[in-house]
Design an enzyme around this catalytic site. Structure first.
Site, PDB file in Angstrom:
ATOM      1  N   CYS A 133       1.185  -1.070  -0.053  1.00  0.00           N
ATOM      2  CA  CYS A 133       0.179   0.095   0.104  1.00  0.00           C
ATOM      3  C   CYS A 133       1.062   0.897   0.227  1.00  0.00           C
ATOM      4  O   CYS A 133      -0.128   1.967  -0.709  1.00  0.00           O
ATOM      5  CB  CYS A 133      -0.892  -0.178   0.894  1.00  0.00           C
ATOM      6  SG  CYS A 133      -2.189  -1.133   0.807  1.00  0.00           S
ATOM      7  N   HIS A 134       1.759   1.369   0.921  1.00  0.00           N
ATOM      8  CA  HIS A 134       2.431   2.571   1.112  1.00  0.00           C
ATOM      9  C   HIS A 134       3.768   2.192   1.000  1.00  0.00           C
ATOM     10  O   HIS A 134       4.676   3.338   1.774  1.00  0.00           O
ATOM     11  CB  HIS A 134       1.489   3.293   2.211  1.00  0.00           C
ATOM     12  CG  HIS A 134       0.426   3.813   2.280  1.00  0.00           C
ATOM     13  ND1 HIS A 134      -0.800   2.857   2.918  1.00  0.00           N
ATOM     14  CD2 HIS A 134      -0.251   4.669   1.340  1.00  0.00           C
ATOM     15  CE1 HIS A 134      -1.636   3.126   2.079  1.00  0.00           C
ATOM     16  NE2 HIS A 134      -1.399   4.021   1.675  1.00  0.00           N
TER      17      HIS A 134
END
Lengths: 427, 190
Positions: free
Chosen positions: B154-155
């Site tokens: 995701c990040h």
């Protein structure tokens, strides 16, 4: 809104800067003050008048507990019954909230019936309160639809077969126009029998209709505050001394009635939560087995008795709906010049006979449809309709009413006080 | 009604008593309506699970579901253990062990992230401490990030072979749940 033009307490004066700012933009505080604090209320209201407030409480309580139950309930044929059991056993305080909702429905109807009989006794439907009364009848009808669909949701045997029997009422229309009834019934069911599809749509509508009721209650209150409250004498408020401000007088009286009724509510919710229901509803719905004796919830029993009293399917259904529909015409069926039954020596007997008939029909509705019971159900069904269609017009016409006091003040304080111009009761 | 400011009278007492009654009653009535949203008895009954580790070979990893969350179970190789042990605490983003079985201030050393005598088993809740995604690194073909552990897609948070955050936005090491070895190859989580 009230047409009395009777000033009471001090005029509304916002005390804070925010209050003044708001008052110039959306004077909701001013409206609440005028309608629910300073509103002129007849000084002679008795405890039968506290049921309006009690009903408002129950509408709110049913919505709050219902929203909570919907967080845990699953509206599918496979999961509904188990999810209700899970609510009762697993969900934190689910037993309490579910009992409050189920018992709350019964209490709501009990209060509504008392409210309706009070209106009938004191002539609260007579001009200028016809629209107020008609909106009340509509609320009653939507309440019944809501309760009926709510009872289907636990998906027990009574839920399932109750839905089957009541939706099948519409199949009687087949005898008017071939296929019409069947078409309607299949449309209601979303299939060729009651199924999970039916349950799903009933859940959706059961969630929707209470908000329809809330809207109708708003109109009911609006109409009430335009014409003002009726009271035990049936006289209008004429002078300031006939009325007191709603707060604190009517509000505190309402609170006493509310607490008394809450004791009854809590007694059932905590000690007899299943007393008003039926044991068969703790058996999961089975489309292959009908319980030996189908009974609706107690609040539908009088109408159920009327349905069964008529030997023809179509006319039974018509009579059942007419028993509610006839209420809409009561304002014009009653020909009496006097509102309150307190001053109607002849009609008073018929009124109590009507109450007795309605209760008797309720009792008969809970009995199996054997010959004797059906005979008496017919007797009381005849009186039920005769009361509205024959007694109300005729008695009003020939009866000589008792002497009606000159004013509410006179009725409360006697003649000599009534003559003096009394100052309004101070808050 | 408006008398001069004097001793509190009966009316003041009644108003106070009634208000207190309403406040206490209101709070008591409100409580069930708040409490009903907490995990119910059914959810709590699923709070502990047992897992058999025998089929998991060295270098492999499995993911099991516990309380609705994925739990990463990795059978670490000796090299992975050695790499994890070699990292000095000061190089870590989060220096605490985040092991529910240990005190909150236990340091994130490799032994504090595993069980004594079972240091080849690394068992953690597989939820990135940034915003709750599930990091990659369980399957053999997954990208494992710059530190050979896990990489959150995701990040971009990188976790090492002890599940400690080393790079990226995640603030904490992956959580180690309470578990115990029932036998040499069987554990109970929760």
């Amino acid at each position: 809104m009230a047409g009395h033009g009777l000033p009471h307490g001090p005029a509304y004066e916002p005390t804070t800067a925010f209050g003044r700012w708001m008052d110039a933009r959306l004077p909701i505080g001013r409206m609440m003050y005028a309608q629910f604090i300073d509103f002129p209320t007849p000084r002679n209201l008795n405890y039968w008048w506290t049921f309006g407030g009690i009903l408002t409480f129950f509408l709110v309580a049913q919505i709050v507990t219902g929203v909570v139950l919907a967080m845990h309930y699953q509206p599918s044929a496979a999961a509904a019954f188990d999810s209700v059991e899970r609510i009762r056993r697993d969900v934190n305080f689910g037993w309490l909230i579910r009992n409050l909702h189920a018992v709350g429905a019964s209490m709501f109807f009990l209060a509504a019936y008392i409210h309706i009989f009070r209106g009938l006794y004191y002539g609260s439907y007579k001009a200028p309160r016809e629209v107020l009364w008609i909106i009340g009848v509509l609320i009653f009808v939507v309440m019944m639809a809501t309760a009926f669909m709510g009872y289907s949701l636990p998906w027990g045997q009574m839920s399932f077969w109750g839905v089957t029997v009541i939706t099948n009422l519409f199949s009687s229309l087949d005898s008017i126009w071939k296929g019409l009834g069947t078409t309607i019934v299949e449309w209601l069911w979303g299939g060729y029998s009651v199924s999970g599809v039916t349950l799903n749509r009933f859940f959706s509508l059961h969630y929707l209709l209470p908000f329809v009721i809330a809207g109708l209650v708003g109109l009911h209150l609006w109409a009430l505050h335009v014409v003002g409250q009726n009271n035990p004498t049936g006289l209008e408020i004429k002078t300031p001394s006939d009325a007191v401000p709603m707060s604190p007088f009517a509000v505190s009286k309402d609170a006493v009635g509310m607490f008394a009724f809450m004791l009854l509510f809590c007694w059932f919710a905590f000690f007899l939560p299943d007393y008003l229901g039926h044991a068969d509803n703790y058996i999961e719905a089975n489309p292959l087995v009908t319980p030996p004796h189908i009974v609706p919830e107690w609040y539908f029993l009088p109408f159920y008795a009327i349905l069964r009293a008529i030997p023809s399917k179509l006319f039974g259904v018509i009579a059942m709906f007419a028993a509610i529909g006839v209420l809409l015409f009561v304002p014009w069926l009653d020909t009496s010049r006097v509102r309150s039954t307190k001053y109607r020596p002849v009609y008073r007997w018929f009124f109590w006979l009507f109450v007795f008939s309605a209760v008797a029909l309720g009792w008969l509705g809970s009995k199996p449809p054997d010959a004797e019971y059906v005979f008496w159900a017919r007797v009381f069904t005849i009186y039920y309709f005769a009361h509205f269609l024959v007694v109300m017009p005729l008695v009003g016409w020939f009866e000589t009413p008792l002497k009606v006091p000159g004013s509410i003040t006179e009725a409360v304080l006697g003649k000599e006080h009534g003559d003096k111009k009394l100052a309004p009761a101070k808050s | 009604m408006a008398t001069e400011a004097e001793e509190p009278d009966r009316r003041d007492f009644l108003v106070l008593a009634a208000s207190a009654f309403v406040a206490v009653g209101g709070a008591m009535t409100l409580w069930p309506f708040i409490q009903q949203m907490n995990p119910d008895a059914g959810a709590q009954a699923l709070a502990a699970i047992e897992v058999d580790l025998a089929p998991v070979k060295e270098g492999q990893a499995i993911t099991v579901l516990w309380r609705g969350k994925p739990v990463f179970i990795r059978h670490r190789t000796p090299e992975e253990i050695a790499v994890a042990k070699a990292v000095p605490i000061k190089d870590l983003v989060d220096e605490y062990a985040r092991n529910d079985a240990l005190p909150e201030d236990a340091l994130a050393t490799d032994p504090n992230r595993t069980k004594d005598g079972h240091e080849n088993w690394l068992i953690m809740v597989g939820i990135c401490t940034h915003l709750g995604c599930i990091p990659k690194g369980q399957s053999l073909g997954d990208a494992k990030g710059d530190f050979g552990g896990w990489l959150c897609p995701c990040h971009g948070s990188h976790y090492d072979t002890a599940g400690r955050i080393r790079k990226g936005p995640a603030p904490r090491n992956l959580e180690v749940p309470v578990y115990s070895f029932l036998s040499g190859t069987k554990i109970k989580i929760g």
